[in-house]
Design a protein around this motif. Structure first.
Motif, PDB file in Angstrom:
ATOM      1  N   ASP A 135       0.451 -25.923  -6.363  1.00  0.00           N
ATOM      2  CA  ASP A 135      -0.309 -26.400  -5.122  1.00  0.00           C
ATOM      3  C   ASP A 135       1.562 -25.213  -3.838  1.00  0.00           C
ATOM      4  O   ASP A 135       1.972 -25.869  -4.696  1.00  0.00           O
ATOM      5  CB  ASP A 135      -0.294 -27.821  -4.553  1.00  0.00           C
ATOM      6  CG  ASP A 135      -1.472 -28.124  -5.372  1.00  0.00           C
ATOM      7  OD1 ASP A 135      -2.620 -27.693  -4.785  1.00  0.00           O
ATOM      8  OD2 ASP A 135      -1.524 -29.123  -6.137  1.00  0.00           O
ATOM      9  N   PHE A 136       0.133 -24.892  -2.919  1.00  0.00           N
ATOM     10  CA  PHE A 136       1.764 -23.820  -2.502  1.00  0.00           C
ATOM     11  C   PHE A 136       1.246 -23.670  -1.437  1.00  0.00           C
ATOM     12  O   PHE A 136       0.347 -24.091  -0.745  1.00  0.00           O
ATOM     13  CB  PHE A 136       2.115 -23.091  -3.389  1.00  0.00           C
ATOM     14  CG  PHE A 136       0.796 -21.678  -3.358  1.00  0.00           C
ATOM     15  CD1 PHE A 136       0.137 -21.540  -4.220  1.00  0.00           C
ATOM     16  CD2 PHE A 136       0.914 -20.919  -2.329  1.00  0.00           C
ATOM     17  CE1 PHE A 136      -1.115 -21.027  -4.299  1.00  0.00           C
ATOM     18  CE2 PHE A 136       0.063 -20.081  -2.515  1.00  0.00           C
ATOM     19  CZ  PHE A 136      -1.384 -20.114  -3.531  1.00  0.00           C
ATOM     20  N   THR A 137       2.358 -22.964  -0.486  1.00  0.00           N
ATOM     21  CA  THR A 137       2.043 -23.529   1.571  1.00  0.00           C
ATOM     22  C   THR A 137       3.125 -21.980   1.495  1.00  0.00           C
ATOM     23  O   THR A 137       4.332 -21.338   1.306  1.00  0.00           O
ATOM     24  CB  THR A 137       3.504 -24.282   1.771  1.00  0.00           C
ATOM     25  OG1 THR A 137       2.627 -25.306   1.134  1.00  0.00           O
ATOM     26  CG2 THR A 137       3.109 -24.478   3.351  1.00  0.00           C
ATOM     27  N   VAL A 138       1.894 -21.296   2.282  1.00  0.00           N
ATOM     28  CA  VAL A 138       2.500 -19.920   2.254  1.00  0.00           C
ATOM     29  C   VAL A 138       2.405 -19.363   3.755  1.00  0.00           C
ATOM     30  O   VAL A 138       1.318 -19.535   4.688  1.00  0.00           O
ATOM     31  CB  VAL A 138       2.220 -18.427   1.726  1.00  0.00           C
ATOM     32  CG1 VAL A 138       2.941 -18.831  -0.251  1.00  0.00           C
ATOM     33  CG2 VAL A 138       0.229 -18.829   1.072  1.00  0.00           C
ATOM     34  N   ASP A 139       2.615 -18.164   4.474  1.00  0.00           N
ATOM     35  CA  ASP A 139       2.605 -17.529   5.841  1.00  0.00           C
ATOM     36  C   ASP A 139       1.552 -15.977   5.520  1.00  0.00           C
ATOM     37  O   ASP A 139       1.796 -15.739   3.977  1.00  0.00           O
ATOM     38  CB  ASP A 139       3.608 -17.094   6.646  1.00  0.00           C
ATOM     39  CG  ASP A 139       4.649 -18.273   6.296  1.00  0.00           C
ATOM     40  OD1 ASP A 139       4.370 -19.303   6.493  1.00  0.00           O
ATOM     41  OD2 ASP A 139       5.509 -17.770   6.633  1.00  0.00           O
TER      42      ASP A 139
END
Ligand SMILES: [Zn+2]
Lengths: 199, 98
Positions: free
Chosen positions: A71-75
């Motif tokens: 699970d990850f958060t990116v632009d």
């Protein structure tokens, strides 16, 4: 954050420091599509890596779900100039998928249901830079956004993040995909504004 | 079947080939939407205006209404227009005033 409410005039363009050159911030998730949206039944879904010698490694949906997920958060940055910050995904790292694949290829071509293709150098898929994702903001990835699963390579323009991805072909030489053959940049780094050939 | 820009075709395209007229007018001295294409995928032939057009994309993608293959791609850069015709065997362009 200013005192004037966001959301007033939903399509207003915000210019935000820290965005790649020429990009504006959007809060919705525009749907871009070069053709009909394929509806891929999960029992027919497969992801296949084909090496330069023709060796194939493939996973069906349940085998794919059993792989370690992140699970990850990116632009994300689309070449049509919108950027969306802080998007949250769940998927399998390409490091995991390519881990046991014997290859010395420097380039890859991603293939999608519906015939879309896009080329990506091998090194841009490795070291935690790319995933095959199947959840967006905690929900199953909608077909409009590339579900059941799409490629996600957030450090390149979003056309490289092939929707409805069905596999990778590993190649010794770089070759253009769908948009690259029609005038877009072979690499597509948003921070160097590599939109079109010659940029 | 006709469609305005607010209708959608069953295949999800919002527009037909007429919507390419503006971009192609800058490339050709003739109205290419009245030309006939022959699809490289299925050999279907009809007016360019009848192609199914996807424009919510990094370029214009015009697909054959018979087999869905891509017939024409148009990409606009700031200083040039790329026209990718590999999906069409040929274009048959009527000349006016001949
Ligand atoms: Zn056709």
């Amino acid at each position: 954050m200013g005192i004037i409410s966001r959301g007033f005039g939903g399509r207003r363009r915000e210019s935000v420091p820290g965005l790649p050159p020429g990009q504006y911030l959007t809060h919705d998730f525009p749907v871009l599509s070069a053709g009909p949206t394929p509806r891929v039944p999960l029992d027919r879904w497969r992801f296949t890596i084909t090496t330069e010698t023709g060796e194939k490694t493939s996973w069906n949906w349940s085998e794919f779900q059993a792989l370690p997920a992140e699970d990850f958060t990116v632009d994300i940055h689309c070449v049509t100039k919108w950027s969306k910050l802080g998007t949250t995904w769940r998927g399998v790292s390409l490091d995991t998928l390519l881990g046991d694949v014997e290859s010395s290829a420097d380039y890859t071509m991603a293939h999608s249901f519906g015939g879309y293709t896009t080329n990506v150098p091998m090194e841009d898929l490795l070291d935690g830079k790319a995933w095959v994702v199947y959840k967006f903001e905690g929900e199953d990835l909608h077909p409009e956004h590339g579900g059941p699963a799409r490629l996600l390579i957030p450090h390149l323009y979003f056309w490289k993040s092939a929707k409805w991805v069905t596999g990778l072909t590993l190649m010794p030489e770089d070759e253009p995909g769908f948009w690259e053959a029609a005038g877009y940049h072979m690499y597509g780094d948003p921070w160097r504004e590599q939109r079109y050939q010659g940029d | 079947m006709t469609a305005t820009s607010t209708e959608e075709f069953e295949d999800g395209a919002t527009l037909d080939g007429n919507a390419m007229a503006g971009d192609l007018r800058e490339v050709f001295a003739v109205d290419v939407t009245s030309a006939r294409y022959m699809c490289a995928g299925c050999r279907h032939t009809d007016a360019v205006a009848t192609l199914r057009l996807w424009n919510r994309a990094p370029g214009l993608v015009a697909r054959c209404p018979n087999c869905e293959d891509v017939v024409i791609r148009v990409v606009r850069a700031p200083d040039k227009v790329y026209l990718d015709l590999r999906g069409s065997v040929r274009l048959e362009v009527p000349l006016e005033g001949v």
